[in-house]
Design a protein around this motif. Sequence first.
Motif, mmCIF file in Angstrom:
data_model
loop_
_atom_site.group_PDB
_atom_site.id
_atom_site.type_symbol
_atom_site.label_atom_id
_atom_site.label_comp_id
_atom_site.label_asym_id
_atom_site.label_seq_id
_atom_site.Cartn_x
_atom_site.Cartn_y
_atom_site.Cartn_z
ATOM 1 N N UNK A 1 35.386 -6.875 -0.546
ATOM 2 C CA UNK A 1 35.250 -5.438 -0.732
ATOM 3 C C UNK A 1 34.329 -5.179 -1.923
ATOM 4 N N UNK A 2 33.403 -4.243 -1.761
ATOM 5 C CA UNK A 2 32.475 -3.913 -2.834
ATOM 6 C C UNK A 2 32.424 -2.394 -3.029
ATOM 7 N N UNK B 1 37.157 0.490 4.059
ATOM 8 C CA UNK B 1 38.042 -0.627 4.380
ATOM 9 C C UNK B 1 39.107 -0.146 5.358
ATOM 10 N N UNK B 2 39.339 -0.899 6.428
ATOM 11 C CA UNK B 2 40.469 -0.605 7.324
ATOM 12 C C UNK B 2 41.516 -1.688 7.138
ATOM 13 N N UNK C 1 40.406 -1.832 -6.991
ATOM 14 C CA UNK C 1 39.854 -2.706 -8.041
ATOM 15 C C UNK C 1 38.407 -3.069 -7.752
ATOM 16 N N UNK C 2 37.991 -2.965 -6.520
ATOM 17 C CA UNK C 2 36.602 -3.268 -6.155
ATOM 18 C C UNK C 2 35.895 -2.031 -5.626
ATOM 19 N N UNK C 3 36.436 -0.851 -5.950
ATOM 20 C CA UNK C 3 35.665 0.365 -5.726
ATOM 21 C C UNK C 3 35.523 0.841 -4.298
ATOM 22 N N UNK C 4 36.453 0.510 -3.405
ATOM 23 C CA UNK C 4 36.367 1.042 -2.044
ATOM 24 C C UNK C 4 36.301 2.558 -2.088
ATOM 25 N N UNK C 5 35.475 3.167 -1.239
ATOM 26 C CA UNK C 5 35.381 4.632 -1.251
ATOM 27 C C UNK C 5 36.341 5.245 -0.242
ATOM 28 N N UNK C 6 36.705 4.463 0.774
ATOM 29 C CA UNK C 6 37.579 4.994 1.825
ATOM 30 C C UNK C 6 38.457 3.858 2.315
ATOM 31 N N UNK D 1 31.278 1.374 12.283
ATOM 32 C CA UNK D 1 32.507 0.686 11.885
ATOM 33 C C UNK D 1 32.631 0.524 10.388
ATOM 34 N N UNK D 2 33.685 -0.168 9.973
ATOM 35 C CA UNK D 2 34.014 -0.310 8.556
ATOM 36 C C UNK D 2 33.347 -1.558 7.970
ATOM 37 N N UNK D 3 33.239 -1.575 6.662
ATOM 38 C CA UNK D 3 32.650 -2.732 5.984
ATOM 39 C C UNK D 3 33.597 -3.923 6.012
ATOM 40 N N UNK D 4 34.874 -3.640 5.817
ATOM 41 C CA UNK D 4 35.878 -4.712 5.754
ATOM 42 C C UNK D 4 37.090 -4.294 6.577
#
Lengths: 348, 348, 348, 348
Positions: free
Chosen positions: C167-168, C173-174, C191-196, C237-240
């Motif tokens: 995660x960046x 993130x889902x 802690x790693x700045x997920x926006x959603x 889709x989601x990043x992670x």
Amino acid sequence: MKALVYHGPGQKAWEDVADATIEEPTDVVVRVDTTTICGTDLHILHGDVAAVTDGRILGHEAVGTVTEVGGAVKGFRPGDRVLVPAITKCGRCDYCQRGMPSHCQTVGGIGWIFGHLIDGTQAELVRVPYADTSLYQVPADVSDEQAIFLADALPTGYEVGVLAGQVRPGDTVAVVGAGAVGLAAILTTGLWGASRVIAIDSNKFRLEKALEFGATDVFEAGQGTAGDVLALTDGLGVDVAIEAVGFPETLLTAASLVRPGGTIANIGVHGVPVEIPMQDMWIKNVRLTMGLVDTVSIPTLLKMVASGRIPAEKMGTHTFTFDQMTEAYGVFGNAAANAALKVIITPA
Amino acid sequence: MKALVYHGPGQKAWEDVADATIEEPTDVVVRVDTTTICGTDLHILHGDVAAVTDGRILGHEAVGTVTEVGGAVKGFRPGDRVLVPAITKCGRCDYCQRGMPSHCQTVGGIGWIFGHLIDGTQAELVRVPYADTSLYQVPADVSDEQAIFLADALPTGYEVGVLAGQVRPGDTVAVVGAGAVGLAAILTTGLWGASRVIAIDSNKFRLEKALEFGATDVFEAGQGTAGDVLALTDGLGVDVAIEAVGFPETLLTAASLVRPGGTIANIGVHGVPVEIPMQDMWIKNVRLTMGLVDTVSIPTLLKMVASGRIPAEKMGTHTFTFDQMTEAYGVFGNAAANAALKVIITPA
Amino acid sequence: MKALVYHGPGQKAWEDVADATIEEPTDVVVRVDTTTICGTDLHILHGDVAAVTDGRILGHEAVGTVTEVGGAVKGFRPGDRVLVPAITKCGRCDYCQRGMPSHCQTVGGIGWIFGHLIDGTQAELVRVPYADTSLYQVPADVSDEQAIFLADALPTGYEVGVLAGQVRPGDTVAVVGAGAVGLAAILTTGLWGASRVIAIDSNKFRLEKALEFGATDVFEAGQGTAGDVLALTDGLGVDVAIEAVGFPETLLTAASLVRPGGTIANIGVHGVPVEIPMQDMWIKNVRLTMGLVDTVSIPTLLKMVASGRIPAEKMGTHTFTFDQMTEAYGVFGNAAANAALKVIITPA
Amino acid sequence: MKALVYHGPGQKAWEDVADATIEEPTDVVVRVDTTTICGTDLHILHGDVAAVTDGRILGHEAVGTVTEVGGAVKGFRPGDRVLVPAITKCGRCDYCQRGMPSHCQTVGGIGWIFGHLIDGTQAELVRVPYADTSLYQVPADVSDEQAIFLADALPTGYEVGVLAGQVRPGDTVAVVGAGAVGLAAILTTGLWGASRVIAIDSNKFRLEKALEFGATDVFEAGQGTAGDVLALTDGLGVDVAIEAVGFPETLLTAASLVRPGGTIANIGVHGVPVEIPMQDMWIKNVRLTMGLVDTVSIPTLLKMVASGRIPAEKMGTHTFTFDQMTEAYGVFGNAAANAALKVIITPA
């Protein structure tokens, strides 16, 4: 159109000039809806930047509306609301392809060209070269008053301070200098999970702002600063020390705060050499980073502003219109005394 | 047993001392089969390292055979052939757990304790604390004459030069100073795919060695060096400049060679401050790294030596026996004049 | 002492056993002040873990007080308040030195040994091997009710979900499955700045908890889930995508949510093979990660709990005493129906 | 001009078509001096790629000479010798700016468009869109016969195998499948310091080539392969297992070879789902990567070819002229039987 034109050290005027127009098929012209002033503009006016010559329109930050696009532009159309960042990128040189357009070899060996090597953004219209690879669309849920600080100040604090400093979850971070850029670093350390953020400045207004921007501890700069900071840690110092002023003393203060294995991230623009105590530092497994912003973090910062995690609008303390440009420079030129961080300048 | 004992600045003797023994359950005792001398030992003899006091056995590099193990030791048994590295690690402090035992908080705030804070390896026997987490088994296909240089010199060039410098495939690397540690950096840049390795030294013997160790280009240090190096690149400089001497001039030379976005990796031990031209460098997006070796790369280096990709034995140019210890110091203390890199010292 | 002893599938008893004692000089004995139950304990009771045999004391999570230390232990003394993590590390094998004690070769080829290969923590006393490299001191400002969830649940969600998922800042993130471990991932993505952060579960109580733990959006699992999630992104889709259940369908759901270039981080424990649509996925530049927790993030998580950024105590929904151990298993064994996340079990 | 035109499954012809011309100001036209055939071209001819329709010119690899440039092109001029890579990048979409043009959203959601969504390179002339950000100048010291393999095969083995696999110094790497792309991975693992490279194939010619390309060990694929490979390691398996075939069995073979903490890097193009033994793998802390090449490693590979470290020319085993295009397809279509790796096709 009207623009702020540089006429040699100490001389500037908001005056009539020829309209910005398309010169290359990769250009767009942007109508400036919001601009601001950067510390670098003050350096230019002091005559410190030899590359800026008489007749140059100043400024390298803008939010605006596209009015005209060159024949090769695919990503933007008239009417688009855009952010004009401080850095221009050709997108094809080695540096641009590596994500380091601060050293774009195509546009001048340096990516900062607005208000420096070409006319800038403190104007009613600005020509934006390499628009497809340089401009950013502004999402509907980000206001002009937020976006304008993503043109330079916030990415500078974030990229040159937080990212170069390699802040990681749990870290303790010290920020030496709580002006606009130091505050930008404070505002964005949370993106990488800092557990403690210590601000150091000689100005009380700025230290108050630092707390408001997310610092957990603040210290007035002085003889005992290093001792105070080390006492907050396990005695070894902070993980990351960010320098956001640009003087030898402030860089040495930052260096004195960092623990073995840590990073000193210099953001400040320096005018003279700095004598580094390598006889003490060589054994400490530290790194000293420095550099110009790339503005490649803008997409990330736009998402964080849109999601409400980065209240970028807090950077703007004073508002002016274009015809108050001289007044705006006056206030920003004496920011600490005026309790100013960044100014917002709009057409009317 | 016999050992080389320090008796104050300029004073040392190969003399009888009490045998090394187990003091803690985590200790082992190692019979030294091969040792060597490091530049740091010369610094100690010059009186530059205040923590080393009269009576201290010198040396922090050895290959040997385990003769005795403490009650808590699980990983080693008498008869095991082991590498005693320069750095001791407790394995549990924050620094050890992060892979940075150079700053092990348990053994002294610094991981280099042999021949410094406790008795060292220039002896017939040496007590090794925290043996389970500090010692390495030597594979059968690695000779003593290879392994000895993995105790300090090779990991130092590799970790503090190549790894800290973040050499990446295709990079051009300059190494300022082609003594033992600079040559170690040259020998190991290939592990990260450097395309060009440029050695700079004032000594012709070392430049010849540099070519033999894998440098693609060599230059005698002088007025025109920076120009020569830049001419080999696209005019912007090298990706990574490694400093392996420890003087202000050599660090400034390294700094002058690096391109925007590159790294200056300082390996040299410095005795005085260095005036860094921050007024020119702040904008270059460079980083300056420095530090003590961690020796955590030893498992990797052992594999590369075993597979034949790192000819570590090339570091040894002269061989002595224990009773020639003084002679060994004489040759190594004037290495350049004696065409010496590292010496190999064995019992008989 | 009393302990929860396994007596074959479906059989367990809180009964008298011999006191835990020091067996090796690197051991300590800890009096258990707080323990909890993990989903893995339920798997063991179902007879799914062949290595656990009749007579084994269960449990691998504890906060307690050191009562006795072995002769080689340097870092702990009787009276110390400590966290006993799920993973034991020797500190010297390759895996431990690389920060991956989940595969410690010394303690059993796997770092999870409590309540598995040796007696566990659901007892009045527990013997802790390799204490110096395995135990953690609990800071004064972290309560037992917070620390207990750092023994396994929180590090699992963080390391195997957030860290492995890379995660960046700015990421979407889902999290598929909002049980204790999925919620741990939700709690630590910040802690790693997920926006959603999007939570997906079939249980409404868990989705409510997800919002409380920091999710920005929640969806009940169903036919339209993938479409709903993609509609929240730009359609790609989601990043992670983090999987926190352990069934083929939930892993395939996670895989269907991830955008090109993203990561599917599997946390779930799987019992059967999963048919992966490689014909569609090979071209998507995704990665699928999986693994056992290392618990090496505990120092970071302790700092974040101490600084108030991670409200770990929210994981504990029910409290029991040792003599209610069977009741505690009953509630946790049917967690969803009981609106339970994790249980807290203390002496009296 | 002449070109190889696809006319539905199994149908192709080297025939007259309209000359390639500039259509957009960002285009250039390149005269093809060297092209080759890729396994993907065979898939297309088998009718496996629905997006390729009747009339499409095939091919996505070329070295050639610029004949014409669009009005917005700044980086190339007629006469320039250029490499046309398999991937086209707009340079401005999020994927391009992150260095992942394999998923360029502008040119089609996928960066592979030549011989797929637009006309390709098996022709006398080819139109190259987004030339400034997609084309590469070929240095004088790199021959056409070397450069052609940097258009796709070498970057694919390097990026999707070696880089995604995160090969690091000292690693043991297994490559399952020693066709052109597997050999490309073998040829480039050295850039990241692999200590041992094990090739596995059912074809003896390919295993011989593998040794010539840098493999240290080779095994004929069979029942005992996994045992043989594990016996070469410490019994735990390899650090990185690269799959370069595209069948379920070969991916499962790769998965069976990887040690805890390692990476399975899938390069193969898959046509059916693969049943992954998640019940065994979830606990192993492995990752499975997959994807299309980005070709962003071309600058690095050009430097390594120019410096002699990557003998790219070894990939070319057979040479044909344009009017032997059908013959070239015949040989490459049955590569193993013809002892062929890649073919080189030139005008005359």
